[in-house]
Design an enzyme around this catalytic site. Structure first.
Site, PDB file in Angstrom:
ATOM      1  N   LYS B 152       0.805  -1.322   0.040  1.00  0.00           N
ATOM      2  CA  LYS B 152      -0.049   0.064   0.045  1.00  0.00           C
ATOM      3  C   LYS B 152       0.973   1.188   0.096  1.00  0.00           C
ATOM      4  CE  LYS B 152      -4.218  -1.358   2.567  1.00  0.00           C
ATOM      5  NZ  LYS B 152      -4.759  -1.237   3.900  1.00  0.00           N
ATOM      6  N   GLY B 159      -7.083   3.081  -3.665  1.00  0.00           N
ATOM      7  CA  GLY B 159      -6.572   1.938  -4.246  1.00  0.00           C
ATOM      8  C   GLY B 159      -5.286   2.209  -4.988  1.00  0.00           C
ATOM      9  N   GLU B 194       1.465  -5.018   4.172  1.00  0.00           N
ATOM     10  CA  GLU B 194       0.185  -5.499   5.073  1.00  0.00           C
ATOM     11  C   GLU B 194      -0.287  -6.630   4.767  1.00  0.00           C
ATOM     12  OE1 GLU B 194      -2.356  -2.220   6.852  1.00  0.00           O
ATOM     13  OE2 GLU B 194      -3.812  -3.418   5.755  1.00  0.00           O
ATOM     14  N   HIS B 202     -16.160  -8.849   9.212  1.00  0.00           N
ATOM     15  CA  HIS B 202     -16.185  -7.597  10.177  1.00  0.00           C
ATOM     16  C   HIS B 202     -16.892  -8.060  11.456  1.00  0.00           C
ATOM     17  CE1 HIS B 202     -16.452  -3.241  10.923  1.00  0.00           C
ATOM     18  NE2 HIS B 202     -17.169  -3.710  11.739  1.00  0.00           N
ATOM     19  N   LYS B 231     -22.840  -0.728   6.808  1.00  0.00           N
ATOM     20  CA  LYS B 231     -23.333  -1.974   7.485  1.00  0.00           C
ATOM     21  C   LYS B 231     -24.909  -2.025   6.818  1.00  0.00           C
ATOM     22  CE  LYS B 231     -20.134  -1.813  11.072  1.00  0.00           C
ATOM     23  NZ  LYS B 231     -19.860  -1.282  12.538  1.00  0.00           N
ATOM     24  N   ARG B 288     -18.800   5.809  20.648  1.00  0.00           N
ATOM     25  CA  ARG B 288     -20.048   6.178  20.732  1.00  0.00           C
ATOM     26  C   ARG B 288     -20.935   5.051  20.743  1.00  0.00           C
ATOM     27  NH1 ARG B 288     -21.219   4.489  15.577  1.00  0.00           N
ATOM     28  NH2 ARG B 288     -19.653   4.957  14.048  1.00  0.00           N
ATOM     29  N   ARG B 334     -31.212  -2.732   8.446  1.00  0.00           N
ATOM     30  CA  ARG B 334     -31.426  -1.411   8.341  1.00  0.00           C
ATOM     31  C   ARG B 334     -32.190  -1.142   7.077  1.00  0.00           C
ATOM     32  NH1 ARG B 334     -25.832   1.365   9.414  1.00  0.00           N
ATOM     33  NH2 ARG B 334     -24.864   0.100  11.166  1.00  0.00           N
TER      34      ARG B 334
END
Lengths: 148, 482
Positions: B152, B159, B194, B202, B231, B288, B334
């Site tokens: 990276k 990207g 990486e 996730h 999400k 939060r 959602r």
């Protein structure tokens, strides 16, 4: 009675017997229809749309006597309006009058709900007029660009 | 006198927090922008004050002063993760219901949070700390962390200057290409290496701390069903963790290490990526209340908003770690104003019909009502539909039932998309990863059976105006108007 059943891309003549189906009105906008085999269909309508057992469809009825006039209405010019599919704010105009565009060419960029969306040409043509300017807030269905 | 708490937010989260405030025995205070004059959250407030923007700290604090509010809940988004705002509240003598400004600051950026995590001994995605230039060093590092690896650009994003390297023979040319692309794009050829996580999950851990040094975790949430990093479906427990319960403890401990190192209090969420071998890597801390907090509440029987209020006012945590138990399975969908048939374009506008589900195991955190116009100025989340059931298959069946009861007309929405997703064998098996939705093809289905069509026609015919008075050319356009 004779009616024409209209969907966004078809029209078909049908004969309706209004008394054939058993109907039960529920809350405002929702009706249950019981068909002959006893099945329950839940139909909700509002804002010119129908939900049939949860499936959103665009259906309408027209009177056959108006058919000719309907057909004429669509034929009066070769112009095509590109309308906003949703409300938004014009961020960028990508074409100018007189310009030739390919199908799916970007015409302008609308922003709504923190997302930018490109409005594309429905087919090849020439830009006859751009009806909006950068910074304008447009309503759903408002004409953005006219093609010919 | 009853103390007042102001909610510096809008939509479903403002409704949810205002409810919690009333339940906790406080006076609930809302703020609203001119656009939100008719918004639902006002109806859950005892007092409401106008502000020009939910992002204006001065306007929000002025409203708090006018109201005489003792405390402020930021919700999520807007000013919720703004350390300066948390500090401004503290300086103004208004309790900020959340972590201290110092903790928000030290966990504020991904890189800062990564440094805290490394120092605290929590696992992070393995990689080089600084730039790599020399191929010998690159070889050594890559074989140490294991292929595949990602190269990276240090200055990069989007990207550019990024290369996926599957094996060592590709490393040298990839390093050269990435570096020259980075040089061209960012005027810096510096790159780092990486570990590449292919199809990670996730999974995040809910943590909670009081002001007396107690910190606990409330288990995980699976959030792998995402689109464009947004999400879409969340669940508790994670289908993966449910099969491997020691992971919950290990991830919880890792999250708490980071929280302790940052002096964390109140509610927070540590996000992790999990690879195919169930290795987990700390990503960032959300300082939060999360959008998806209800699934944790349903499974652990806690009320996070009540806990937040109590902790902010100095109460000691009533539950210890060993008191936290997980029961059953919860899923959240959602509901967004977006068009799944048209690249998920946002769809603000008037809600002509709104039917929301109810019955056993349903929790609805809703921010809209029939007849309201969803403004184009804010995000497209309409409501969160959550279900709880004894296990995951039953929760999926319950969600399918609930979605069947849900009807929204007037704006495009993703209800039909969820109905299809829940039928997907991959989703049902729990084999989830963050790229899942890229491989799931939604196909709009507006085909009616013959008897459905007959039923629809019967309704149209009975709603039809007498032919003599109907405006002939207007009929068609009426029905196609949105």
């Amino acid at each position: 009675m004779k009616r024409i059943l209209l969907t966004p891309d078809t029209e078909k003549e049908i004969d309706i017997d209004p008394s054939s189906a058993e109907r039960h009105a529920l809350e405002t906008g929702t009706t249950l229809v019981l068909d002959k085999s006893g099945r329950v269909h839940k139909i909700t309508h509002g804002g010119g749309r129908l939900l049939v057992n949860g499936k959103e469809v665009q259906l309408s009825l027209a009177d056959p006597r108006n058919r000719r006039r309907n057909a004429n209405a669509g034929n009066d010019s070769g112009r095509r309006d590109v309308k906003a599919a949703m409300p938004g704010k014009v961020i960028k105009v990508l074409v100018e009058p007189g310009q030739t565009v390919e199908a799916a060419a970007g015409l302008l960029i609308l922003e709504a709900m923190k997302m930018q969306n490109e409005v594309r040409s429905p087919g090849p043509g020439t830009v006859a007029a751009v009806r909006v300017a950068v910074g304008d807030t447009v309503a759903s269905g408002q004409v953005l660009v006219t093609l010919e | 006198m009853v103390q007042k708490i102001l909610v510096a937010n809008r939509g479903e989260i403002a409704v949810r927090v205002l409810r919690g405030i009333r339940e906790a025995g406080f006076t609930a205070v809302a703020v609203f922008t001119p656009i939100d004059r008719g918004a639902l959250h006002l109806s859950h407030a005892d007092e409401a004050y106008p502000v020009d923007s939910y992002l204006n700290p001065d306007a929000i604090l002025a409203a708090a002063r006018r109201a005489g509010a003792t405390a402020l809940h930021p919700g999520y988004g807007f000013l919720s993760e703004n350390a300066d705002f948390a500090q401004l509240c503290a300086d103004a003598g208004v309790l900020f219901i959340g972590p201290p400004a110092s903790a928000i600051r030290s966990l504020g950026s991904k890189t800062a949070a990564r440094d805290v995590a490394i120092a605290a001994g929590a696992p992070v995605v393995p990689g080089t700390d600084g730039p790599v230039t020399d191929i010998a060093e690159a070889r050594r590092v890559a074989s140490q962390i294991g292929y595949p690896v990602l190269i990276k650009a240090a200055a990069g994003g989007g990207g550019k200057g990024m290369r996926l390297v599957e094996k060592e023979s590709e490393l040298e040319s990839a390093l050269r290409d990435a570096s020259s692309e980075a040089e061209r794009s960012f005027r810096s050829g510096e790159v780092y290496i990486e570990k590449a996580l292919i199809h990670p999950r996730h999974i995040e851990i809910q943590i909670f701390g009081d002001n007396h040094g107690h910190l606990i975790h409330l288990g995980e949430r699976e959030c792998s069903i995402q689109r464009r990093h947004q999400k879409v479906v969340e669940e508790c427990p994670s289908p993966l963790v449910a099969r491997n319960l020691p992971m919950r403890h290990a991830m919880g401990e890792a999250a708490l290490k980071v929280a302790r190192a940052a002096g964390y209090t109140n509610a927070g969420t540590a996000e992790f990526l999990v690879d195919a071998d169930s290795n987990f890597y700390f990503l960032e801390m959300n300082t939060r209340l999360q959008v998806e907090h209800p699934v944790t509440e349903l499974v652990t029987s806690v009320d996070l908003v009540h806990m937040q209020i109590e902790a902010a006012f100095g109460a000691e945590l009533q539950r210890k770690q060993e008191d936290i138990t997980w029961r059953g399975s919860a899923i959240q969908c959602r509901l967004y104003a977006e068009d799944p048939a048209n690249q998920f374009f946002p769809s603000p506008g008037r809600i002509d019909r709104l039917r929301m589900p109810s019955g056993p195991g349903i929790r609805l955190d809703n921010g809209v009502y029939e007849g309201w116009t969803v403004p184009m100025d804010y995000d497209p989340l309409l409501a969160k539909l959550c279900v709880w059931a004894e296990d995951r298959p039953r929760a999926i069946a319950r969600m399918a039932r609930a979605l069947g009861e849900t009807e929204i007309l007037g704006i495009a929405n993703n209800v039909a998309f969820f109905r299809q997703l829940l039928q997907d064998p991959g989703f049902q098996s729990g084999q989830l990863h963050t790229g899942f939705l890229k491989t799931f093809a939604y196909t709009p289905d507006a085909t009616l059976t013959e008897s459905e069509l007959e039923a629809a026609i019967a309704i149209l015919a009975s709603a039809e105006a007498p032919p003599a008075t109907a405006a002939p050319t207007a009929i068609r356009s009426n029905w196609s108007r949105r």
